[in-house]
Write a protein that holds these residues in place. Structure first.
Motif, short mmCIF file in Angstrom:
data_model
loop_
_atom_site.label_atom_id
_atom_site.label_comp_id
_atom_site.label_asym_id
_atom_site.label_seq_id
_atom_site.Cartn_x
_atom_site.Cartn_y
_atom_site.Cartn_z
N THR A 239 16.86 -1.61 -3.82
CA THR A 239 17.33 -2.05 -2.51
C THR A 239 16.71 -1.15 -1.46
N VAL A 240 16.48 -1.68 -0.27
CA VAL A 240 15.93 -0.87 0.82
C VAL A 240 16.71 -1.19 2.10
N CYS A 241 17.15 -0.14 2.80
CA CYS A 241 18.00 -0.34 3.97
C CYS A 241 17.53 0.42 5.20
N GLY A 242 16.45 1.21 5.09
CA GLY A 242 16.04 2.01 6.24
C GLY A 242 14.55 2.02 6.47
N ASN A 243 14.15 2.57 7.61
CA ASN A 243 12.73 2.60 7.97
C ASN A 243 12.32 3.93 8.59
N ALA A 244 13.02 5.01 8.24
CA ALA A 244 12.70 6.32 8.81
C ALA A 244 11.28 6.75 8.48
N ALA A 245 10.75 6.30 7.34
CA ALA A 245 9.38 6.65 6.94
C ALA A 245 8.36 5.62 7.39
N GLY A 246 8.80 4.63 8.15
CA GLY A 246 7.87 3.64 8.69
C GLY A 246 8.26 2.22 8.37
N ASN A 247 7.72 1.30 9.18
CA ASN A 247 8.02 -0.12 9.01
C ASN A 247 7.06 -0.83 8.05
N GLU A 248 5.94 -0.20 7.77
CA GLU A 248 4.93 -0.84 6.93
C GLU A 248 5.27 -0.67 5.45
N LEU A 249 5.00 -1.71 4.66
CA LEU A 249 5.19 -1.65 3.22
C LEU A 249 3.87 -2.05 2.57
N ASN A 250 3.02 -1.06 2.34
CA ASN A 250 1.70 -1.30 1.76
C ASN A 250 1.82 -1.32 0.23
N ALA A 251 2.51 -2.32 -0.26
CA ALA A 251 2.87 -2.36 -1.68
C ALA A 251 1.78 -3.00 -2.53
N ASN A 252 1.66 -2.51 -3.76
CA ASN A 252 0.80 -3.15 -4.76
C ASN A 252 1.61 -4.19 -5.50
N ILE A 253 1.02 -5.28 -5.86
CA ILE A 253 1.75 -6.38 -6.49
C ILE A 253 2.02 -6.14 -7.98
N LEU A 254 1.32 -5.19 -8.60
CA LEU A 254 1.42 -5.02 -10.05
C LEU A 254 2.83 -4.75 -10.58
N PRO A 255 3.64 -3.87 -9.96
CA PRO A 255 4.99 -3.68 -10.50
C PRO A 255 5.82 -4.96 -10.50
N PHE A 256 5.53 -5.86 -9.57
CA PHE A 256 6.28 -7.10 -9.49
C PHE A 256 5.87 -8.09 -10.58
N ILE A 257 4.56 -8.23 -10.81
CA ILE A 257 4.12 -9.25 -11.75
C ILE A 257 3.99 -8.73 -13.19
N LEU A 258 3.89 -7.41 -13.37
CA LEU A 258 3.81 -6.86 -14.72
C LEU A 258 5.16 -6.43 -15.27
N ARG A 259 6.07 -6.06 -14.35
CA ARG A 259 7.39 -5.59 -14.80
C ARG A 259 8.54 -6.45 -14.31
N GLY A 260 8.25 -7.42 -13.49
CA GLY A 260 9.30 -8.34 -13.04
C GLY A 260 10.38 -7.66 -12.22
#
Length: 323
Positions: A239-260
């Motif tokens: 879960t994510v509820c804050g943005n103190a470290a920034g608004n950008e989420l430069n995420a890689n897709i691999l954790p989502f499609i390899l680990r669901g």
């Protein structure tokens, strides 16, 4: 006439000071509350900055939560003398908020103070405590249970939301809690709150890392979110509820499609009323840690220093404002 902290904007400057105002200065509502406590949150700090993105209309009384006594009510839901609290909605943003001796709000925003909480305790929790509870609630809905004793990562562990989340998780029986902190001096604080261990944020460029955590309660956003997502185990949940470290989420897709894995956004502003009631009852009873929360009580004159701490990432625990 009564006192309130009023934020005004002129050209490219935002200034605030204590001013005498009257009821006509308050936004419309059918319940008038004499405020006893409010609290200072990261969002309140943003509201006092130029282009902070929180306050939409000036002049404004900030303060996104408050607790107090009903002074008068047109609504049949509440009577003079009722103890009530308000968090979220448009309070302190487009609707005059809690840094004032009085607030006037729609009755649909108002919750009766749970019997197990004092006025002061409710604001030691405040928006931060409610957000922590909502984050835990969503993780449990996604399968997190005490019986399984999952590995849980909590970021922003010494801040408002994170510190409360760790203490609630510890109280209700979760033992494998890891606190994610940025500074060495925060390690002992996090462990004293109930974390089994605390780790320092490390830089890495790999798109996916070894599976370490089953659940991730993120209060910070930005690169911290990426750090946790890379390390979630198969079908893990964050879960994510804050943005103190920034608004950008430069995420890689691999954790989502390899680990669901799943990523759930937490919004404490427009949560439905029934969920608010449920979680505040939890905070007053089964999840009640009000007596052990790390907090500081201030008055209007001490706001500047707390705002500075919040702005510079130096703030620990919770700060409540006694009106």
């Amino acid at each position: 006439m009564f006192n309130a902290l009023v934020v005004r904007k002129k050209d490219s400057e935002v200034n605030y000071e204590i001013e005498p105002v009257d009821k006509t200065f308050l936004s419309k509502g059918d319940v008038l509350v004499k405020i006893e406590y409010s609290s200072l949150n990261y969002k309140d700090m943003l509201g006092l900055q130029y282009k902070g993105g929180v306050i939409k209309d000036y002049p404004m009384i900030p303060g996104i939560d408050f607790v107090g006594t009903v002074e008068s009510s047109v609504s049949k839901k509440f009577n003079k003398g009722d103890q009530v609290l308000v968090t979220g909605y448009d309070v302190g943003m487009t609707h005059t908020g809690g840094f004032s001796e009085y607030a006037q709000v729609p009755s649909d925003w108002v919750l009766p103070l749970p019997k197990g909480l004092s006025n002061k305790e409710s604001m030691i929790y405040g928006t931060a405590g409610f957000t922590a509870a909502l984050s835990i609630f969503e993780l449990q809905k996604s399968g997190m249970t005490v019986d399984q004793q999952p590995e849980i990562l909590v970021s922003g562990a010494t801040g408002g939301v994170g510190s409360i989340a760790i203490q609630i998780l510890s109280k209700i029986g979760y033992k494998n809690i890891t606190a994610l902190v940025r500074k060495n001096r925060q390690i002992k604080v996090a462990e004293n709150l109930g974390a089994k261990q605390a780790i320092i944020m490390e830089d890495d460029t790999k798109p996916i890392k070894k599976e370490v955590f089953d659940c991730f309660l993120d209060t910070v956003g930005g690169d911290i979110t990426i750090f946790g997502l890379k390390r979630l185990s198969y079908q893990g949940c964050a879960t994510v509820c804050g943005n103190a470290a920034g608004n950008e989420l430069n995420a890689n897709i691999l954790p989502f499609i390899l680990r669901g894995i799943k990523l759930i956004g937490i919004d404490s502003v427009y949560v439905e009323y029934s969920t608010r009631e449920y979680l505040w009852e939890k905070l007053s009873d089964e999840w009640n840690i009000g007596g052990s929360l790390l907090y500081n009580e201030i008055n209007f004159k001490e706001i500047d220093e707390v705002i500075r701490q919040l702005l510079n990432g130096e703030h620990l625990g919770r700060t409540i404002l006694k009106i």
